[in-house]
Design an enzyme around this catalytic site. Structure first.
Site, PDB file in Angstrom:
ATOM      1  N   GLY A 175      36.041  42.220  25.984  1.00 17.16           N
ATOM      2  CA  GLY A 175      36.544  42.758  24.618  1.00 17.16           C
ATOM      3  C   GLY A 175      37.509  40.929  24.227  1.00 17.16           C
ATOM      4  O   GLY A 175      37.008  40.543  25.285  1.00 17.16           O
TER       5      GLY A 175
ATOM      6  N   ASP B 175      33.137  46.363  31.241  1.00 16.39           N
ATOM      7  CA  ASP B 175      32.599  46.707  30.335  1.00 16.39           C
ATOM      8  C   ASP B 175      31.178  48.296  29.922  1.00 16.39           C
ATOM      9  O   ASP B 175      30.681  48.099  30.612  1.00 16.39           O
ATOM     10  CB  ASP B 175      32.092  46.246  28.945  1.00 16.39           C
ATOM     11  N   ILE B 176      31.712  48.799  28.988  1.00 15.55           N
ATOM     12  CA  ILE B 176      30.059  49.311  28.421  1.00 15.55           C
ATOM     13  C   ILE B 176      29.081  49.162  27.587  1.00 15.55           C
ATOM     14  O   ILE B 176      28.324  49.226  27.762  1.00 15.55           O
ATOM     15  CB  ILE B 176      30.998  50.721  27.832  1.00 15.55           C
TER      16      ILE B 176
ATOM     17  N   ASP C 182      31.416  53.121  31.086  1.00 17.27           N
ATOM     18  CA  ASP C 182      32.054  53.714  30.947  1.00 17.27           C
ATOM     19  C   ASP C 182      33.440  54.144  31.198  1.00 17.27           C
ATOM     20  O   ASP C 182      32.844  55.160  32.060  1.00 17.27           O
ATOM     21  CB  ASP C 182      30.820  55.623  29.999  1.00 17.27           C
TER      22      ASP C 182
ATOM     23  N   TYR D 132      44.294  55.588  16.578  1.00 20.74           N
ATOM     24  CA  TYR D 132      44.589  54.389  17.355  1.00 20.74           C
ATOM     25  C   TYR D 132      45.813  54.594  17.990  1.00 20.74           C
ATOM     26  O   TYR D 132      46.013  54.073  18.998  1.00 20.74           O
ATOM     27  CB  TYR D 132      43.835  52.832  16.797  1.00 20.74           C
TER      28      TYR D 132
HETATM   29  P1  NAD Z   1      37.875  44.689  21.551  1.00 16.80           P
HETATM   30  O1  NAD Z   1      38.065  46.242  20.754  1.00 16.80           O
HETATM   31  O2  NAD Z   1      37.624  43.068  22.089  1.00 16.80           O
HETATM   32  O3  NAD Z   1      37.718  45.158  23.164  1.00 16.80           O
HETATM   33  C1  NAD Z   1      37.739  46.230  23.346  1.00 16.80           C
HETATM   34  C2  NAD Z   1      36.675  46.383  24.413  1.00 16.80           C
HETATM   35  O4  NAD Z   1      36.440  47.520  25.182  1.00 16.80           O
HETATM   36  C3  NAD Z   1      35.305  46.137  24.167  1.00 16.80           C
HETATM   37  O5  NAD Z   1      34.518  45.214  24.535  1.00 16.80           O
HETATM   38  C4  NAD Z   1      34.180  47.554  24.234  1.00 16.80           C
HETATM   39  O6  NAD Z   1      32.502  47.534  24.257  1.00 16.80           O
HETATM   40  C5  NAD Z   1      34.866  48.325  25.586  1.00 16.80           C
HETATM   41  N1  NAD Z   1      34.948  49.714  25.639  1.00 16.80           N
HETATM   42  C6  NAD Z   1      34.675  50.125  24.195  1.00 16.80           C
HETATM   43  N2  NAD Z   1      34.453  51.593  24.318  1.00 16.80           N
HETATM   44  C7  NAD Z   1      34.514  51.922  26.028  1.00 16.80           C
HETATM   45  C8  NAD Z   1      34.061  53.159  26.437  1.00 16.80           C
HETATM   46  N3  NAD Z   1      34.065  54.037  26.638  1.00 16.80           N
HETATM   47  N4  NAD Z   1      34.127  52.547  28.074  1.00 16.80           N
HETATM   48  C9  NAD Z   1      34.548  50.940  28.769  1.00 16.80           C
HETATM   49  N5  NAD Z   1      34.237  49.809  27.710  1.00 16.80           N
HETATM   50  C10 NAD Z   1      34.885  50.495  26.108  1.00 16.80           C
HETATM   51  O7  NAD Z   1      39.707  44.962  21.892  1.00 16.80           O
HETATM   52  P2  NAD Z   1      40.742  44.072  22.259  1.00 16.80           P
HETATM   53  O8  NAD Z   1      41.232  43.342  21.081  1.00 16.80           O
HETATM   54  O9  NAD Z   1      39.971  43.018  23.390  1.00 16.80           O
HETATM   55  O10 NAD Z   1      41.462  44.490  22.963  1.00 16.80           O
HETATM   56  C11 NAD Z   1      41.934  44.976  23.947  1.00 16.80           C
HETATM   57  C12 NAD Z   1      42.984  46.016  24.886  1.00 16.80           C
HETATM   58  O11 NAD Z   1      44.381  44.880  24.259  1.00 16.80           O
HETATM   59  C13 NAD Z   1      42.596  47.478  24.100  1.00 16.80           C
HETATM   60  O12 NAD Z   1      43.213  48.426  24.668  1.00 16.80           O
HETATM   61  C14 NAD Z   1      43.765  46.876  22.701  1.00 16.80           C
HETATM   62  O13 NAD Z   1      43.932  48.643  22.324  1.00 16.80           O
HETATM   63  C15 NAD Z   1      44.804  46.611  23.508  1.00 16.80           C
HETATM   64  N6  NAD Z   1      45.520  45.330  21.933  1.00 16.80           N
HETATM   65  C16 NAD Z   1      44.755  44.723  21.412  1.00 16.80           C
HETATM   66  C17 NAD Z   1      45.541  43.618  20.249  1.00 16.80           C
HETATM   67  C18 NAD Z   1      44.911  42.912  19.531  1.00 16.80           C
HETATM   68  O14 NAD Z   1      45.635  42.277  19.327  1.00 16.80           O
HETATM   69  N7  NAD Z   1      43.391  42.311  20.297  1.00 16.80           N
HETATM   70  C19 NAD Z   1      47.187  44.098  20.265  1.00 16.80           C
HETATM   71  C20 NAD Z   1      47.372  45.016  20.638  1.00 16.80           C
HETATM   72  C21 NAD Z   1      46.674  45.373  21.142  1.00 16.80           C
HETATM   73  N1  SER Z   2      45.239  44.270  16.558  1.00 18.09           N
HETATM   74  C1  SER Z   2      44.945  45.469  16.885  1.00 18.09           C
HETATM   75  C2  SER Z   2      44.818  45.864  15.455  1.00 18.09           C
HETATM   76  O1  SER Z   2      44.827  45.736  14.761  1.00 18.09           O
HETATM   77  C3  SER Z   2      46.893  45.762  16.817  1.00 18.09           C
HETATM   78  O2  SER Z   2      46.565  46.783  18.179  1.00 18.09           O
HETATM   79  O3  SER Z   2      44.317  47.108  15.554  1.00 18.09           O
END
Ligand code: NAD
Ligand code: SER
Length: 315
Positions: free
Chosen positions: A10, A33-34, A48, A138
């Site tokens: 991600g 990752d999935i 997964d 979420y």
């Molecule tokens: P993203 O959506 O880019 O990545 C999430 C990843 O999880 C994806 O690659 C997806 O394929 C994988 N995924 C989904 N379902 C799955 C499953 N069943 N099994 C295994 N993998 C699975 O999200 P991100 O922005 O990289 O966020 C990473 C973490 O940080 C998350 O937990 C998110 O809640 C947290 N977060 C992100 C932000 C942000 O701004 N990006 C802000 C706050 C918190």
């Molecule tokens: N950037 C994330 C979202 O918008 C916050 O966790 O979902």
């Protein structure tokens, strides 16, 4: 030490995995990752997070000592399938926590979020402990996740550490379906088309952070002496706060012809329920957190890197 990163494909996982490999060595950090990444990401395993037996096998086969558990479905995408989102986000975390307890893993990292905020949460300088009543599945799953992290720490002594990331902005990976995604998309559109249609209203202020700061905060938290970590639910954390209109102004310093219009959609209501600025003094006091990037510095760095990336692509 052997680290497992879940959700490594991600927006954050791509960069965090690279970053952890620089610190601990390539073979010590197992990406999973999935979805398979479309670039060389070895060592990479399909996982997964709902497959508990597969997580167990990976912990045993690779002698995993730490898990960075990023796998999740984000705020906007999560609303299309609430039950799946709850299942992946909460039951995925519960499996990780329980296996970490069973195998006595050294540390677990859990990214929480500003999405735990809701309409009753104070919007300015949101304190560490405040009324939280999230409106998205979420946010609900992440708030419940914080309680479980704290529970596993108190009840079983598990060293679980967590940050409430604000919206994360970076040039090297794309966002995955959140409400803060506009703050990354806008740069790509500004450079490629000179125009962006924003899905949030111009005055929607949200807390944000540059990817470099997010990586440093994560490393500083995870490397801090155990005695310094006094919060095991999720530390408030912030880098900057701005509105889409302010970000557009900052981009125009570098691309004077850039234009923006606004077509708010369902994500506007989600954004309006979150805080605007965050009090992260507990992170500062406990483990010395200080952000390095403000709006201007982040904007200049984003444009520098994306300009380079797109000119190379077109040559
Ligand atoms: P993203 O959506 O880019 O990545 C999430 C990843 O999880 C994806 O690659 C997806 O394929 C994988 N995924 C989904 N379902 C799955 C499953 N069943 N099994 C295994 N993998 C699975 O999200 P991100 O922005 O990289 O966020 C990473 C973490 O940080 C998350 O937990 C998110 O809640 C947290 N977060 C992100 C932000 C942000 O701004 N990006 C802000 C706050 C918190
Ligand atoms: N950037 C994330 C979202 O918008 C916050 O966790 O979902």
């Amino acid at each position: 030490m052997s680290i497992l990163v879940t959700g490594a494909n991600g927006q954050i996982g791509t960069i965090l995995t690279r970053n952890l490999r620089e610190i601990y060595g390539k073979d010590e950090v197992i990406a999973s990752d999935i979805l398979r990444p479309n670039y060389d990401d070895d060592p990479f395993l399909m996982l997964d997070i709902l497959n508990v037996q597969r997580i167990r096998e990976i912990i045993e086969d690779f002698n995993i000592t730490e898990i960075y558990h990023l796998a999740a479905i984000l705020s906007a995408n999560g609303e299309w399938n609430p039950l799946k989102t709850w299942n992946v986000n909460l039951n995925g975390l519960l499996s990780v926590l329980d296996l970490a307890r069973e195998y006595a893993l050294e540390k677990v990292f859990f990214p929480s979020t500003i999405a735990i905020h809701g309409p009753t949460t104070p919007k300015i300088d949101t304190p560490q402990d405040a009324p939280f009543m999230p409106t998205t599945v979420y946010g609900m799953s992440k708030l419940a996740g914080e309680y479980w992290c704290n529970y596993y720490h108190q009840r079983f002594g598990l060293d679980v550490r967590s940050l409430r990331y604000p919206g994360i902005i970076g040039h090297d990976s794309l966002p995955g379906g959140g409400t803060t995604d506009y703050a990354v998309e806008i740069f790509h559109e500004a450079i490629n088309r000179g125009h962006y249609t924003c899905f949030l209203a111009p005055d929607t202020r949200l807390p944000m952070m540059y990817m470099d700061d997010a990586m440093r905060a994560t490393n500083e938290l995870m490397q801090a002496d155990k005695t310094k970590i006094r919060i095991h639910s999720g530390y408030n954390l912030t880098g900057m706060s701005f509105t889409p209109a302010e970000l557009a102004d900052a981009i125009r310093v570098h691309i004077p012809t850039f234009t923006i219009d606004y077509k708010p959609d369902f994500r506007q209501e989600i954004a309006a329920s979150w805080s605007q600025t965050i009090d992260d003094s507990r992170a500062k006091e406990d483990w010395g957190w200080t952000p390095a990037y403000d709006l201007e510095k982040m904007t200049a760095d984003m444009i520098y890197h994306l300009d380079k990336f797109y000119s190379k692509k077109s040559n």
